[in-house]
Motif scaffolding. Structure first.
Motif, short mmCIF file in Angstrom:
data_model
loop_
_atom_site.label_atom_id
_atom_site.label_comp_id
_atom_site.label_asym_id
_atom_site.label_seq_id
_atom_site.Cartn_x
_atom_site.Cartn_y
_atom_site.Cartn_z
N PHE A 85 17.32 4.96 -1.55
CA PHE A 85 16.97 5.22 -0.15
C PHE A 85 16.37 4.00 0.54
O PHE A 85 16.43 3.86 1.77
CB PHE A 85 15.99 6.40 -0.06
CG PHE A 85 14.59 6.08 -0.55
CD1 PHE A 85 13.64 5.56 0.32
CD2 PHE A 85 14.24 6.26 -1.87
CE1 PHE A 85 12.36 5.26 -0.11
CE2 PHE A 85 12.97 5.95 -2.32
CZ PHE A 85 12.02 5.45 -1.44
N MET A 86 15.76 3.11 -0.24
CA MET A 86 15.05 1.97 0.35
C MET A 86 16.00 1.02 1.08
O MET A 86 15.61 0.36 2.04
CB MET A 86 14.29 1.22 -0.75
CG MET A 86 13.30 0.21 -0.24
SD MET A 86 11.90 1.01 0.60
CE MET A 86 10.85 -0.41 0.91
N ASN A 87 17.25 0.96 0.64
CA ASN A 87 18.20 0.06 1.29
C ASN A 87 18.40 0.43 2.75
O ASN A 87 18.29 -0.43 3.65
CB ASN A 87 19.54 0.08 0.54
CG ASN A 87 19.42 -0.45 -0.87
OD1 ASN A 87 18.71 -1.42 -1.13
ND2 ASN A 87 20.10 0.20 -1.79
N GLN A 88 18.69 1.68 3.01
CA GLN A 88 18.88 2.12 4.40
C GLN A 88 17.59 2.02 5.19
O GLN A 88 17.60 1.65 6.38
CB GLN A 88 19.39 3.56 4.42
CG GLN A 88 19.69 4.08 5.83
CD GLN A 88 20.75 3.27 6.54
OE1 GLN A 88 21.83 3.05 6.00
NE2 GLN A 88 20.45 2.81 7.76
N ARG A 89 16.47 2.32 4.57
CA ARG A 89 15.18 2.23 5.27
C ARG A 89 14.92 0.79 5.72
O ARG A 89 14.50 0.56 6.87
CB ARG A 89 14.05 2.72 4.37
CG ARG A 89 12.67 2.61 5.00
CD ARG A 89 11.58 3.10 4.07
NE ARG A 89 11.66 4.56 3.87
CZ ARG A 89 10.80 5.25 3.12
NH1 ARG A 89 9.80 4.62 2.51
NH2 ARG A 89 10.94 6.56 2.98
N GLN A 90 15.16 -0.18 4.84
CA GLN A 90 14.92 -1.58 5.21
C GLN A 90 15.94 -2.07 6.23
O GLN A 90 15.61 -2.87 7.11
CB GLN A 90 14.93 -2.46 3.96
CG GLN A 90 13.70 -2.27 3.08
CD GLN A 90 13.60 -3.35 2.02
OE1 GLN A 90 13.97 -3.13 0.89
NE2 GLN A 90 13.12 -4.52 2.41
N LEU A 91 17.17 -1.63 6.10
CA LEU A 91 18.19 -2.00 7.09
C LEU A 91 17.78 -1.51 8.47
O LEU A 91 17.85 -2.26 9.45
CB LEU A 91 19.54 -1.42 6.68
CG LEU A 91 20.68 -1.61 7.70
CD1 LEU A 91 20.96 -3.09 7.93
CD2 LEU A 91 21.94 -0.88 7.22
N THR A 92 17.36 -0.28 8.56
CA THR A 92 16.92 0.26 9.85
C THR A 92 15.74 -0.52 10.41
O THR A 92 15.71 -0.85 11.60
CB THR A 92 16.54 1.75 9.67
OG1 THR A 92 17.70 2.48 9.22
CG2 THR A 92 16.05 2.33 10.98
N ALA A 93 14.77 -0.84 9.55
CA ALA A 93 13.60 -1.61 10.00
C ALA A 93 14.01 -2.99 10.49
O ALA A 93 13.51 -3.47 11.53
CB ALA A 93 12.59 -1.72 8.87
N PHE A 94 14.93 -3.63 9.79
CA PHE A 94 15.38 -4.97 10.18
C PHE A 94 16.10 -4.92 11.52
O PHE A 94 15.90 -5.78 12.39
CB PHE A 94 16.29 -5.54 9.09
CG PHE A 94 16.60 -7.00 9.24
CD1 PHE A 94 15.60 -7.95 9.25
CD2 PHE A 94 17.92 -7.43 9.37
CE1 PHE A 94 15.89 -9.31 9.38
CE2 PHE A 94 18.22 -8.78 9.49
CZ PHE A 94 17.20 -9.72 9.50
N LEU A 95 16.94 -3.93 11.71
CA LEU A 95 17.64 -3.78 12.99
C LEU A 95 16.64 -3.56 14.12
O LEU A 95 16.77 -4.15 15.21
CB LEU A 95 18.62 -2.60 12.91
CG LEU A 95 19.88 -2.84 12.08
CD1 LEU A 95 20.60 -1.53 11.81
CD2 LEU A 95 20.80 -3.84 12.77
#
Length: 346
Positions: A164-174
């Motif tokens: 789940f951390m991959n999508q969470r970090q992607l969203t934060a980066f965006l």
């Protein structure tokens, strides 16, 4: 040969970079920190530059200086630890690009080296390096006016595609980079393999270049041959090595190799790995010690007296060894001893 011989296949290294580059439509950089993952940062960087890499990432400014000396002017050399106290001369004299990680680093860089190239690293949830969201919100407009050349972050769990951390970090980066007209980078090897959403403008593979997971199709880059110091006869019932952990169940022949945990071959590798004579495997007998490894070669033709046995090859690669030791390929590669003679093949 009195020490191990590390053979590094530069053509495989370059081919791994080209294969990873072909998986994206964006620029592919190269991570050459930790002395090129133990393989020699200068040789590695030159090889990857010839393959097409124009951006390189190192951990600290001293590594960046060595890579600059190897490459000469031109390619960008980014320093992941940022602008540390005392780094100004190295950054200026070797044209390095620090990835600034904190408010203090931003101020240090702008004050000591105004108008010098820099990037920004954002913390999207790994809590290791980078400006946190509230810091970035306060600093963003001021920092962008100084014209950073790259904005990056780093994924904590990219080697686990379903984490789940991959999508969470992607969203934060965006969210943290929305509306910014600066090249962005989020993906190292694992992130690159997650797909296009993670690629942004620059990917920066590391371990995949050197033959390690999570890039399962990587070509092996390293072969490690260890010299045979002695072959001896051991009677049934006799033990070998520290702690009497291995006892001969039959009359046996034991090869003693000149390498050990002082050479980066962890003691935890003792049970379960093999040494190879060509494609024929022979098991370790007893514990790996500081400078010596003992191997059961009873099944070998008694007339054969090999000068070397091979620990790391196309059959038993870095990840297979790391699995036995309960670690990761990164650690094993970067611990390979400076006692080894290193040679390079094209």
């Amino acid at each position: 040969m009195s020490t191990g011989h590390l053979t590094i296949d530069l053509s495989a290294l370059a081919e791994n970079w080209r294969a990873l580059d072909a998986m994206t439509d964006v620029e592919t950089a190269a991570v050459v920190k930790a002395n090129g993952y133990g393989m020699g940062s200068g040789v590695v960087a030159r090889t990857l530059a010839r393959a097409g890499a124009r951006r390189f990432f190192v951990a600290v400014a001293e590594e960046g200086a060595a890579v600059r000396e190897a490459l000469g002017p031109g390619p960008m050399i980014a320093v992941l630890s940022g602008h540390m106290d005392g780094d100004a001369d190295l950054i200026r004299d070797h044209d390095l690009t620090p990835m600034l990680n904190s408010v203090d680093q931003v101020l240090r860089h702008v004050e000591s080296l105004p108008r010098r190239s820099f990037g920004i690293q954002l913390d999207t949830g790994m809590n290791r390096l980078g400006l946190e969201p509230d810091e970035w919100a306060a600093l963003r407009d001021v920092a962008l006016k100084q014209m950073p050349v790259l904005i990056m972050s780093h994924l904590a769990c990219a080697d686990e595609p379903d984490h789940f951390m991959n999508q969470r970090q992607l969203t934060a980066f965006l969210e943290m980079t929305a509306g910014i007209d600066v090249p962005r980078s989020l993906a190292a090897t694992g992130g690159l393999l997650l797909g296009k959403d993670y690629h942004f403008d620059v990917t920066r593979p590391g371990i995949g270049l050197y033959g390690g997971r999570p890039y399962e199709n990587a070509k092996p880059v390293v072969t490690l041959d260890l010299p045979v110091a002695q072959i001896r006869e051991v009677a049934a019932g006799e033990s070998v090595g520290y702690g009497n952990t291995w006892t001969a169940q039959r009359p046996s022949r034991i090869a003693t190799l000149a390498a050990g945990y002082a050479d980066g071959l962890f003691r935890a590798l003792s049970p379960g790995i093999k040494l190879y004579d060509g494609e024929t495997p022979y098991p370790i007998a007893g514990r790996i010690s500081m400078d010596l490894i003992t191997v059961d070669v009873t099944e070998m033709d008694p007339e054969r007296k090999p000068e070397v046995l091979t620990l790391m090859n196309d059959i038993q690669g870095v990840d297979a060894l790391a699995d036995v030791a309960g670690t990761i390929g990164y650690e094993l590669l970067t611990q390979l001893s400076q006692r080894y003679k290193r040679s390079y093949i094209e």
